[in-house]
Design a protein around this motif. Structure first.
Motif, PDB file in Angstrom:
ATOM      1  N   LYS A   1     -79.677 -20.732  46.665  1.00 22.46           N
ATOM      2  CA  LYS A   1     -80.386 -21.884  47.229  1.00 22.46           C
ATOM      3  C   LYS A   1     -80.112 -23.133  46.404  1.00 22.46           C
ATOM      4  O   LYS A   1     -79.901 -24.216  46.948  1.00 22.46           O
ATOM      5  CB  LYS A   1     -81.886 -21.601  47.273  1.00 22.46           C
ATOM      6  CG  LYS A   1     -82.679 -22.691  47.935  1.00 22.46           C
ATOM      7  CD  LYS A   1     -84.134 -22.311  48.059  1.00 22.46           C
ATOM      8  CE  LYS A   1     -84.918 -23.388  48.763  1.00 22.46           C
ATOM      9  NZ  LYS A   1     -86.333 -23.027  48.903  1.00 22.46           N
ATOM     10  N   LEU A   2     -80.092 -22.988  45.074  1.00 19.13           N
ATOM     11  CA  LEU A   2     -79.799 -24.121  44.206  1.00 19.13           C
ATOM     12  C   LEU A   2     -78.378 -24.632  44.437  1.00 19.13           C
ATOM     13  O   LEU A   2     -78.147 -25.839  44.514  1.00 19.13           O
ATOM     14  CB  LEU A   2     -79.995 -23.736  42.741  1.00 19.13           C
ATOM     15  CG  LEU A   2     -79.712 -24.827  41.717  1.00 19.13           C
ATOM     16  CD1 LEU A   2     -80.717 -25.962  41.875  1.00 19.13           C
ATOM     17  CD2 LEU A   2     -79.768 -24.271  40.317  1.00 19.13           C
TER      18      LEU A   2
ATOM     19  N   ALA B   1     -77.414 -28.275  45.889  1.00 14.95           N
ATOM     20  CA  ALA B   1     -76.568 -29.134  45.067  1.00 14.95           C
ATOM     21  C   ALA B   1     -75.361 -29.626  45.865  1.00 14.95           C
ATOM     22  O   ALA B   1     -74.896 -30.754  45.669  1.00 14.95           O
ATOM     23  CB  ALA B   1     -76.111 -28.398  43.820  1.00 14.95           C
ATOM     24  N   LYS B   2     -74.851 -28.813  46.779  1.00 14.75           N
ATOM     25  CA  LYS B   2     -73.736 -29.245  47.617  1.00 14.75           C
ATOM     26  C   LYS B   2     -74.188 -30.275  48.648  1.00 14.75           C
ATOM     27  O   LYS B   2     -73.428 -31.170  49.013  1.00 14.75           O
ATOM     28  CB  LYS B   2     -73.104 -28.052  48.323  1.00 14.75           C
ATOM     29  CG  LYS B   2     -72.279 -27.193  47.405  1.00 14.75           C
ATOM     30  CD  LYS B   2     -71.654 -26.040  48.133  1.00 14.75           C
ATOM     31  CE  LYS B   2     -70.861 -25.174  47.170  1.00 14.75           C
ATOM     32  NZ  LYS B   2     -70.315 -23.986  47.831  1.00 14.75           N
TER      33      LYS B   2
ATOM     34  N   PHE C   1     -76.020 -35.563  43.647  1.00 14.21           N
ATOM     35  CA  PHE C   1     -76.521 -36.409  42.573  1.00 14.21           C
ATOM     36  C   PHE C   1     -77.906 -35.999  42.085  1.00 14.21           C
ATOM     37  O   PHE C   1     -78.348 -36.478  41.054  1.00 14.21           O
ATOM     38  CB  PHE C   1     -76.513 -37.875  43.009  1.00 14.21           C
ATOM     39  CG  PHE C   1     -75.137 -38.454  43.030  1.00 14.21           C
ATOM     40  CD1 PHE C   1     -74.573 -38.954  41.877  1.00 14.21           C
ATOM     41  CD2 PHE C   1     -74.399 -38.468  44.193  1.00 14.21           C
ATOM     42  CE1 PHE C   1     -73.295 -39.483  41.882  1.00 14.21           C
ATOM     43  CE2 PHE C   1     -73.116 -38.985  44.201  1.00 14.21           C
ATOM     44  CZ  PHE C   1     -72.572 -39.498  43.047  1.00 14.21           C
ATOM     45  N   VAL C   2     -78.590 -35.114  42.795  1.00 14.14           N
ATOM     46  CA  VAL C   2     -79.895 -34.637  42.340  1.00 14.14           C
ATOM     47  C   VAL C   2     -79.751 -33.804  41.066  1.00 14.14           C
ATOM     48  O   VAL C   2     -80.438 -34.068  40.075  1.00 14.14           O
ATOM     49  CB  VAL C   2     -80.624 -33.869  43.461  1.00 14.14           C
ATOM     50  CG1 VAL C   2     -81.882 -33.203  42.939  1.00 14.14           C
ATOM     51  CG2 VAL C   2     -80.966 -34.811  44.602  1.00 14.14           C
ATOM     52  N   PRO C   3     -78.859 -32.813  41.022  1.00 11.97           N
ATOM     53  CA  PRO C   3     -78.704 -32.079  39.764  1.00 11.97           C
ATOM     54  C   PRO C   3     -78.152 -32.951  38.633  1.00 11.97           C
ATOM     55  O   PRO C   3     -78.492 -32.737  37.467  1.00 11.97           O
ATOM     56  CB  PRO C   3     -77.729 -30.947  40.081  1.00 11.97           C
ATOM     57  CG  PRO C   3     -77.528 -30.953  41.528  1.00 11.97           C
ATOM     58  CD  PRO C   3     -78.099 -32.194  42.090  1.00 11.97           C
TER      59      PRO C   3
ATOM     60  N   GLY D   1     -76.447 -41.524  44.712  1.00 10.39           N
ATOM     61  CA  GLY D   1     -76.531 -40.474  45.725  1.00 10.39           C
ATOM     62  C   GLY D   1     -76.725 -41.030  47.119  1.00 10.39           C
ATOM     63  O   GLY D   1     -76.118 -40.557  48.083  1.00 10.39           O
ATOM     64  N   MET D   2     -77.571 -42.038  47.238  1.00  5.28           N
ATOM     65  CA  MET D   2     -77.775 -42.665  48.549  1.00  5.28           C
ATOM     66  C   MET D   2     -76.498 -43.373  49.014  1.00  5.28           C
ATOM     67  O   MET D   2     -76.135 -43.298  50.183  1.00  5.28           O
ATOM     68  CB  MET D   2     -78.928 -43.666  48.485  1.00  5.28           C
ATOM     69  CG  MET D   2     -80.285 -43.014  48.434  1.00  5.28           C
ATOM     70  SD  MET D   2     -80.627 -41.977  49.855  1.00  5.28           S
ATOM     71  CE  MET D   2     -80.580 -43.154  51.169  1.00  5.28           C
TER      72      MET D   2
END
Length: 93
Positions: free
Chosen positions: A19-20, A24-25, A29-31, A78-79
């Motif tokens: 799930k992680l 992440a894919k 940019f969250v991780p 990321g946005m």
């Protein structure tokens, strides 16, 4: 009342690691933001004992601002990346 126990949801069948990786894919940019935040906090804790004559409250404020700035920067990138993928890099029909 009937009880249906044959309901199988894919989100419940998925393990934590997979799930992680999937999340992440979807949002890379969250991780990166989480790792940067953790790195800045670790650096701040390391420098806490070698801060010299600087007050602790000032040191903590600087570390908080640096960590928040890194996370906001990662969210902004990321946005931008998400908008690029959705609007400009989208294959023409």
């Amino acid at each position: 009342m009937s009880t249906n126990t044959d309901v199988s949801l894919s989100s419940y069948d998925e393990g934590q690691g997979s799930k992680l990786v999937r999340k992440a894919k979807e949002a890379p940019f969250v991780p990166i933001g989480m790792a940067g935040f953790a790195a800045i906090v670790a650096y701040g804790l390391y420098k806490l004992k070698n801060r010299g004559d600087k007050k602790m409250s000032l040191h903590l404020i600087h570390m908080r601002v640096a960590a928040q700035g890194f996370v906001v920067g990662a969210m902004t990138l990321g946005m931008g990346y998400s908008m690029y993928k959705e609007y400009w890099a989208k294959p023409k029909p």
